[in-house]
Scaffold this active site. Structure first.
Site, PDB file in Angstrom:
ATOM      1  NE  ARG A  95       3.474   0.394   2.916  1.00  8.17           N
ATOM      2  CZ  ARG A  95       3.052  -0.494   2.022  1.00  8.17           C
ATOM      3  NH1 ARG A  95       2.181  -0.146   1.087  1.00  8.17           N
ATOM      4  NH2 ARG A  95       3.477  -1.735   2.054  1.00  8.17           N
ATOM      5  CG  HIS A 140       6.836  -3.464  -1.662  1.00  2.00           C
ATOM      6  ND1 HIS A 140       5.898  -2.568  -1.185  1.00  2.00           N
ATOM      7  CD2 HIS A 140       6.367  -3.856  -2.865  1.00  2.00           C
ATOM      8  CE1 HIS A 140       4.923  -2.427  -2.074  1.00  2.00           C
ATOM      9  NE2 HIS A 140       5.184  -3.186  -3.109  1.00  2.00           N
ATOM     10  CD  GLU A 185      -0.188  -5.877  -2.484  1.00  2.00           C
ATOM     11  OE1 GLU A 185       0.326  -6.419  -3.485  1.00  2.00           O
ATOM     12  OE2 GLU A 185      -0.957  -4.912  -2.558  1.00  2.00           O
ATOM     13  CG  ASN A 324      -1.510  -2.755   0.368  1.00  3.38           C
ATOM     14  OD1 ASN A 324      -1.485  -1.975   1.321  1.00  3.38           O
ATOM     15  ND2 ASN A 324      -0.416  -3.263  -0.167  1.00  3.38           N
ATOM     16  CE1 TYR A 326      -3.506   0.213  -6.084  1.00  2.72           C
ATOM     17  CE2 TYR A 326      -3.267  -1.686  -4.638  1.00  2.72           C
ATOM     18  CZ  TYR A 326      -2.761  -0.516  -5.179  1.00  2.72           C
ATOM     19  OH  TYR A 326      -1.520  -0.074  -4.805  1.00  2.72           O
ATOM     20  CD  GLU A 396       0.512  -0.821  -2.068  1.00  2.00           C
ATOM     21  OE1 GLU A 396      -0.085  -1.252  -3.077  1.00  2.00           O
ATOM     22  OE2 GLU A 396       1.603  -1.268  -1.688  1.00  2.00           O
TER      23      GLU A 396
END
Ligand code: PNW
Length: 500
Positions: A95, A140, A185, A324, A326, A396
């Site tokens: 990606r 991005h 995002e 995504n 985290y 992600e």
């Protein structure tokens, strides 16, 4: 008796299935990067200036180590090595993102850069020649500065400009690229971009962030509908958006309601309009901001509304959910006079709350990031409960440290623990996860952290002009999982140390 044997047998099978440590055959593994973070070549050939070029050059102090992405990993020159690393790990896909001003130096579709468009064409060809699928992000974060000068994401016309850009890219690469992410995002673009931290560095989180939210959803939907109508019939590809999800838990039992509203404002704001059956803003959020705006004396809600036609355009503009993820944070109200760290309130600044953690969630090299593997499973279950049985592509997930070690045991451990939760989500909660993307292929320019925090599976030596890349322990582990689909895959790292 036969029946009894059958029951015992099926219980045993169930137990075996529940404890499976393997990903199914069709499950895909990849790694991700983004143009501004790796390419360098910021003014190569006829490339236009982006808002990140402007932000870091005009305000070097916004980046912790006063560095920038002028050269970064120099992937503008070393892209063949990038492909080789992906190939050596045996990954299914790579990606990466396209720099809008590299392909369209004016920001508009009147002039396509020959060098810029050739760069991505070569990269795509090299990936395909090595049996690696390209997964391409259109945006991005490196908006052409020329469009920022006209209002950027706060100008409703950006939906036209983005659709024009998307058409150029689909025309150039649609024959070879089958998976597209429109925008990476939106919450970071709108909420960090409009609280003065990230480019374009505008301070307007109570207006600008919401104007941006509305326009970015429309821009995404326009690109989606364009592909659906004109390209999908001949190329059969898939398109979605990648949403960043902070998973939230209430700090105490008293914080449940605030936590739900926090989810609405940070998850729902960018998911409900696209993925819910009804479309439009999350109703509780829309009500909350309308009432608050009224109390503040404004004649209309600071969260601009959608027309019914716009709701229909955006609703259903997806082929899968790009996730995504985290970290998990706890939510609690701000104490009187307390100021929250800016990274901790992105998305939720409206609510007078801030984020905390729990003692058992280890910290990382990033201020906003605590480790809680279970949060990934909880996030995906929430998405399923809110929006139905979506196919989820994890676009992600990864871990930051100072980058000092090639033997990055905590990063390898992070991947193993989060991947275990992916398996649990698939097996226990019946969530449809179709693939997983590690962030990131190699150390790179980590936005306002500069090169202070590192997320790379490969270390990059930024003091060497050739920017050599070296695999870390985590790269060896991840490659072994990708090859075997086995969470406990064995692998070799110098001296065959591999206690995970
Ligand atoms: C994501 N925060 O960014 C991006 O998609 C990547 O470009 C980035 O390198 C990666 O995650 C790691 O940071 C984020 O402040 C940037 O909460 C900032 C935040 C979250 C995600």
């Amino acid at each position: 008796m036969d029946r009894y044997v059958a029951i015992v047998f099926s219980i045993l099978l169930g137990v075996a299935a529940a404890s499976s440590r393997r990903f199914p055959d069709g499950f895909k593994f990849g790694a991700a990067t983004a143009a501004y973070q790796i390419e360098g070549g910021w003014n190569a050939s006829d490339k236009g200036e982006s808002i990140w070029d402007r932000h870091v050059h005009a305000h070097p102090g916004v980046v912790e180590d006063r560095s920038n992405g002028d050269v970064a990993c120099d992937s503008y020159h070393h892209w063949r090595e990038d492909v080789r690393m992906v190939k050596e790990m045996g990954l299914d896909f790579y990606r990466f993102s396209i720099s809008w001003p590299r392909v369209l130096p004016t920001g508009f579709a009147n002039h396509i850069s020959e060098d810029g468009s050739k760069y991505y064409s070569n990269l795509i060809d090299e990936l395909l020649a090595n049996g690696i699928e390209p997964v391409v992000t259109l945006y991005h974060w490196d908006l052409p500065q020329s469009l920022q000068d006209l209002g950027g994401w706060a100008n409703p016309l950006i939906a036209d400009w983005f659709a024009d850009y998307a058409r150029v890219i689909f025309d150039l690469y649609g024959d070879r690229v089958k998976t597209w992410i429109t925008i990476n995002e939106p919450i970071i673009v709108c909420d960090l971009g409009y609280n003065g931290i990230f480019a374009p560095g505008i301070n307007s989180d109570n207006f600008g962030a919401y104007m941006c939210s509305r326009n970015i959803l429309l821009a995404h939907a326009r690109a989606y509908r364009l592909y659906e109508k004109e390209y999908k019939p001949k190329y059969h590809g898939e398109v979605s958006i990648s949403n960043h999800i902070f998973w939230f838990e209430p700090a105490t039992d008293q914080d449940m309601e605030l936590t739900e509203l926090s989810k609405d404002i940070s998850i729902g704001r960018y998911s409900h309009p696209i993925f819910s059956a009804k479309g439009g803003w999350p109703p509780a959020l829309e009500r909350y901001i309308a009432e608050k705006s009224k109390k503040e004396g404004y004649s209309r809600s600071r969260l601009p509304s959608f027309t019914q036609e716009e709701i229909e355009l955006i609703r259903g503009s997806y082929d899968f959910y790009g996730l995504n993820h985290y970290t998990t944070r706890t939510i609690r109200p701000l104490a009187a006079g307390e100021a929250a760290g800016v990274f901790l309130v992105q998305g939720i600044s409206e609510l007078g709350v801030t984020c905390g953690g729990r003692p058992e969630w280890p910290s990382t090299a990033s201020e906003w990031f605590l480790v809680n593997p279970r949060g990934l499973r909880d996030t995906m279950l929430y998405l399923k409960q809110q929006y139905g049985d979506l196919r989820i592509l994890i676009t992600e997930n990864g871990y930051s440290d100072s980058g000092a070690e090639l033997d990055d045991e905590p990063r390898a451990r992070y991947y193993k623990d989060y991947l275990e939760q992916v398996l649990l989500a698939m097996e226990e909660d019946d969530v449809k996860v179709i693939g997983y993307t590690a962030w990131t292929l190699m150390d790179n320019f980590e936005w306002t952290d500069g090169y202070q925090s590192r997320f790379g599976l490969h270390a990059v030596d930024f003091s060497d002009p050739l920017r050599p890349r070296t695999p870390r322990r985590s790269a060896h582990y991840y490659a072994a999982v990708a090859r075997t689909h086995d969470l406990d895959a064995t692998y070799k790292f110098p001296e065959e140390k591999q206690e995970l």
